[in-house]
Design a protein around this motif. Sequence first.
Motif, PDB file in Angstrom:
ATOM      1  N   PRO A  72       0.816  -1.205   0.000  1.00 40.57           N
ATOM      2  CA  PRO A  72       0.000   0.000   0.000  1.00 40.57           C
ATOM      3  C   PRO A  72       0.856   1.264   0.000  1.00 40.57           C
ATOM      4  O   PRO A  72       1.914   1.293   0.616  1.00 40.57           O
ATOM      5  CB  PRO A  72      -0.810  -0.102   1.296  1.00 40.57           C
ATOM      6  CG  PRO A  72      -0.440  -1.369   1.958  1.00 40.57           C
ATOM      7  CD  PRO A  72       0.633  -2.023   1.174  1.00 40.57           C
ATOM      8  N   ALA A  73       0.418   2.267  -0.721  1.00 41.44           N
ATOM      9  CA  ALA A  73       1.126   3.547  -0.749  1.00 41.44           C
ATOM     10  C   ALA A  73       0.822   4.303   0.534  1.00 41.44           C
ATOM     11  O   ALA A  73      -0.332   4.455   0.903  1.00 41.44           O
ATOM     12  CB  ALA A  73       0.673   4.346  -1.959  1.00 41.44           C
ATOM     13  N   THR A  74       1.868   4.740   1.216  1.00 41.97           N
ATOM     14  CA  THR A  74       1.674   5.497   2.446  1.00 41.97           C
ATOM     15  C   THR A  74       2.126   6.934   2.246  1.00 41.97           C
ATOM     16  O   THR A  74       2.904   7.240   1.342  1.00 41.97           O
ATOM     17  CB  THR A  74       2.459   4.871   3.627  1.00 41.97           C
ATOM     18  OG1 THR A  74       3.840   4.837   3.297  1.00 41.97           O
ATOM     19  CG2 THR A  74       1.961   3.477   3.948  1.00 41.97           C
ATOM     20  N   ILE A  75       1.617   7.786   3.109  1.00 44.25           N
ATOM     21  CA  ILE A  75       1.992   9.194   3.114  1.00 44.25           C
ATOM     22  C   ILE A  75       2.217   9.573   4.571  1.00 44.25           C
ATOM     23  O   ILE A  75       1.451   9.155   5.441  1.00 44.25           O
ATOM     24  CB  ILE A  75       0.903  10.054   2.436  1.00 44.25           C
ATOM     25  CG1 ILE A  75       1.334  11.514   2.366  1.00 44.25           C
ATOM     26  CG2 ILE A  75      -0.433   9.899   3.127  1.00 44.25           C
ATOM     27  CD1 ILE A  75       0.402  12.376   1.511  1.00 44.25           C
ATOM     28  N   ASP A  76       3.258  10.337   4.848  1.00 44.34           N
ATOM     29  CA  ASP A  76       3.483  10.703   6.251  1.00 44.34           C
ATOM     30  C   ASP A  76       2.725  11.977   6.604  1.00 44.34           C
ATOM     31  O   ASP A  76       2.205  12.686   5.737  1.00 44.34           O
ATOM     32  CB  ASP A  76       4.971  10.788   6.587  1.00 44.34           C
ATOM     33  CG  ASP A  76       5.689  11.971   5.960  1.00 44.34           C
ATOM     34  OD1 ASP A  76       5.045  12.983   5.643  1.00 44.34           O
ATOM     35  OD2 ASP A  76       6.921  11.881   5.797  1.00 44.34           O
ATOM     36  N   SER A  77       2.666  12.256   7.884  1.00 41.53           N
ATOM     37  CA  SER A  77       1.876  13.387   8.390  1.00 41.53           C
ATOM     38  C   SER A  77       2.324  14.719   7.811  1.00 41.53           C
ATOM     39  O   SER A  77       1.488  15.560   7.455  1.00 41.53           O
ATOM     40  CB  SER A  77       1.964  13.444   9.916  1.00 41.53           C
ATOM     41  OG  SER A  77       1.469  12.264  10.476  1.00 41.53           O
ATOM     42  N   HIS A  78       3.633  14.929   7.690  1.00 42.96           N
ATOM     43  CA  HIS A  78       4.140  16.201   7.169  1.00 42.96           C
ATOM     44  C   HIS A  78       3.710  16.416   5.720  1.00 42.96           C
ATOM     45  O   HIS A  78       3.278  17.514   5.360  1.00 42.96           O
ATOM     46  CB  HIS A  78       5.670  16.248   7.304  1.00 42.96           C
ATOM     47  CG  HIS A  78       6.135  16.214   8.729  1.00 42.96           C
ATOM     48  ND1 HIS A  78       6.083  17.308   9.563  1.00 42.96           N
ATOM     49  CD2 HIS A  78       6.624  15.195   9.469  1.00 42.96           C
ATOM     50  CE1 HIS A  78       6.530  16.983  10.752  1.00 42.96           C
ATOM     51  NE2 HIS A  78       6.866  15.698  10.736  1.00 42.96           N
ATOM     52  N   VAL A 133      -7.094  10.140  -2.565  1.00 45.58           N
ATOM     53  CA  VAL A 133      -7.742   9.785  -1.306  1.00 45.58           C
ATOM     54  C   VAL A 133      -6.676   9.353  -0.311  1.00 45.58           C
ATOM     55  O   VAL A 133      -5.774   8.581  -0.651  1.00 45.58           O
ATOM     56  CB  VAL A 133      -8.754   8.629  -1.517  1.00 45.58           C
ATOM     57  CG1 VAL A 133      -9.335   8.154  -0.191  1.00 45.58           C
ATOM     58  CG2 VAL A 133      -9.857   9.055  -2.469  1.00 45.58           C
ATOM     59  N   VAL A 134      -6.770   9.864   0.914  1.00 42.57           N
ATOM     60  CA  VAL A 134      -5.900   9.433   2.001  1.00 42.57           C
ATOM     61  C   VAL A 134      -6.789   8.816   3.071  1.00 42.57           C
ATOM     62  O   VAL A 134      -7.742   9.437   3.539  1.00 42.57           O
ATOM     63  CB  VAL A 134      -5.076  10.601   2.597  1.00 42.57           C
ATOM     64  CG1 VAL A 134      -4.242  10.122   3.776  1.00 42.57           C
ATOM     65  CG2 VAL A 134      -4.186  11.222   1.524  1.00 42.57           C
ATOM     66  N   LEU A 135      -6.477   7.581   3.429  1.00 45.65           N
ATOM     67  CA  LEU A 135      -7.244   6.843   4.433  1.00 45.65           C
ATOM     68  C   LEU A 135      -6.576   6.983   5.795  1.00 45.65           C
ATOM     69  O   LEU A 135      -5.357   6.853   5.909  1.00 45.65           O
ATOM     70  CB  LEU A 135      -7.336   5.368   4.040  1.00 45.65           C
ATOM     71  CG  LEU A 135      -8.039   5.112   2.698  1.00 45.65           C
ATOM     72  CD1 LEU A 135      -7.780   3.697   2.226  1.00 45.65           C
ATOM     73  CD2 LEU A 135      -9.522   5.390   2.817  1.00 45.65           C
ATOM     74  N   ARG A 161      -6.676  -0.449  10.145  1.00 46.53           N
ATOM     75  CA  ARG A 161      -7.974  -0.414   9.466  1.00 46.53           C
ATOM     76  C   ARG A 161      -7.877   0.316   8.134  1.00 46.53           C
ATOM     77  O   ARG A 161      -8.547  -0.037   7.161  1.00 46.53           O
ATOM     78  CB  ARG A 161      -9.034   0.234  10.363  1.00 46.53           C
ATOM     79  CG  ARG A 161      -9.507  -0.679  11.474  1.00 46.53           C
ATOM     80  CD  ARG A 161     -10.478   0.013  12.397  1.00 46.53           C
ATOM     81  NE  ARG A 161      -9.739   0.783  13.389  1.00 46.53           N
ATOM     82  CZ  ARG A 161     -10.292   1.535  14.330  1.00 46.53           C
ATOM     83  NH1 ARG A 161     -11.612   1.653  14.397  1.00 46.53           N
ATOM     84  NH2 ARG A 161      -9.559   2.185  15.209  1.00 46.53           N
ATOM     85  N   ALA A 162      -7.018   1.335   8.078  1.00 42.11           N
ATOM     86  CA  ALA A 162      -6.825   2.056   6.807  1.00 42.11           C
ATOM     87  C   ALA A 162      -6.265   1.122   5.747  1.00 42.11           C
ATOM     88  O   ALA A 162      -6.634   1.201   4.575  1.00 42.11           O
ATOM     89  CB  ALA A 162      -5.915   3.261   7.014  1.00 42.11           C
ATOM     90  N   HIS A 193      -4.069   6.357  -0.740  1.00 47.05           N
ATOM     91  CA  HIS A 193      -2.895   6.336   0.132  1.00 47.05           C
ATOM     92  C   HIS A 193      -3.354   6.121   1.571  1.00 47.05           C
ATOM     93  O   HIS A 193      -4.506   6.382   1.907  1.00 47.05           O
ATOM     94  CB  HIS A 193      -2.126   7.654   0.039  1.00 47.05           C
ATOM     95  CG  HIS A 193      -1.768   8.027  -1.363  1.00 47.05           C
ATOM     96  ND1 HIS A 193      -0.689   7.492  -2.018  1.00 47.05           N
ATOM     97  CD2 HIS A 193      -2.373   8.861  -2.238  1.00 47.05           C
ATOM     98  CE1 HIS A 193      -0.630   7.994  -3.243  1.00 47.05           C
ATOM     99  NE2 HIS A 193      -1.647   8.818  -3.401  1.00 47.05           N
ATOM    100  N   ILE A 194      -2.423   5.679   2.414  1.00 47.18           N
ATOM    101  CA  ILE A 194      -2.698   5.462   3.838  1.00 47.18           C
ATOM    102  C   ILE A 194      -1.838   6.427   4.635  1.00 47.18           C
ATOM    103  O   ILE A 194      -0.633   6.546   4.373  1.00 47.18           O
ATOM    104  CB  ILE A 194      -2.357   4.013   4.251  1.00 47.18           C
ATOM    105  CG1 ILE A 194      -3.226   3.029   3.479  1.00 47.18           C
ATOM    106  CG2 ILE A 194      -2.501   3.819   5.747  1.00 47.18           C
ATOM    107  CD1 ILE A 194      -2.787   1.585   3.629  1.00 47.18           C
ATOM    108  N   LEU A 195      -2.436   7.105   5.613  1.00 47.55           N
ATOM    109  CA  LEU A 195      -1.658   7.974   6.495  1.00 47.55           C
ATOM    110  C   LEU A 195      -0.804   7.088   7.390  1.00 47.55           C
ATOM    111  O   LEU A 195      -1.327   6.328   8.210  1.00 47.55           O
ATOM    112  CB  LEU A 195      -2.569   8.877   7.336  1.00 47.55           C
ATOM    113  CG  LEU A 195      -1.834   9.776   8.344  1.00 47.55           C
ATOM    114  CD1 LEU A 195      -0.854  10.718   7.634  1.00 47.55           C
ATOM    115  CD2 LEU A 195      -2.831  10.563   9.166  1.00 47.55           C
ATOM    116  N   ASP A 196       0.506   7.161   7.201  1.00 49.25           N
ATOM    117  CA  ASP A 196       1.450   6.337   7.954  1.00 49.25           C
ATOM    118  C   ASP A 196       1.348   6.661   9.447  1.00 49.25           C
ATOM    119  O   ASP A 196       1.513   7.804   9.846  1.00 49.25           O
ATOM    120  CB  ASP A 196       2.874   6.593   7.453  1.00 49.25           C
ATOM    121  CG  ASP A 196       3.876   5.600   7.988  1.00 49.25           C
ATOM    122  OD1 ASP A 196       3.471   4.472   8.332  1.00 49.25           O
ATOM    123  OD2 ASP A 196       5.070   5.947   8.052  1.00 49.25           O
TER     124      ASP A 196
END
Length: 198
Positions: free
Chosen positions: A4-10, A64-66, A73-74, A90-93
């Motif tokens: 899964p593609a993740t994205i960090d908070s920043h 979309v960011v989950l 769950r994301a 994407h999933i919020l890491d």
Amino acid sequence: MTTPATIDSHDLHQLLGSATPPRVLDVRTPGEFETAHIAGAYNVPLDLLREHRDEIIGHLDQDVVLVCRSGQRAAQAEETLRTAGLTNVHILDGGITAWETNGFAVNRGAQRWDLERQVRLVAGSLVLTAVLGSIAAPKLKWLAAGIGGGLTFAAVSNTCAMGMLLAKLPYNRPTTTCDAQSVVAQLLDANTTTQKVS
């Protein structure tokens, strides 16, 4: 299976301030969402997303960011959406936990325990009661064994039946309605607003 593609908070924080922000879908329970969520996020609980995925993805025309508590769950939601053909997901890491740890703001409402903490309390209480009770009634040890087996299955299958049951309790229900029609209406309203601004 793809990673899964993740994205960090920043990175998400920067994207939310851009001209074309992603759509943030929070897949936690309505009670958890009401406690704390990222401003502008839509609450689409995991079970609702699974049940109405085709209806919902028809209104997701941007990235979309989950988001969930920690990402578990994301990841399940991401798999559901990708299986349905949505590729811009994407999933919020680290989930909302990482978002808050990094100092980013959340909208706060009525404070509740998150679902994972509730599961730990109920499972731990049942096991402790069964072990102590087995002194007087030895067959109670099987309750503890059943809870242990259920937790093991939950870890292996990446699902949690106890969590799904606890999510249905009135304590975990929001003060507002969270169903497929209201989610789709919110998405439609946001699409209309975006088109007017463009």
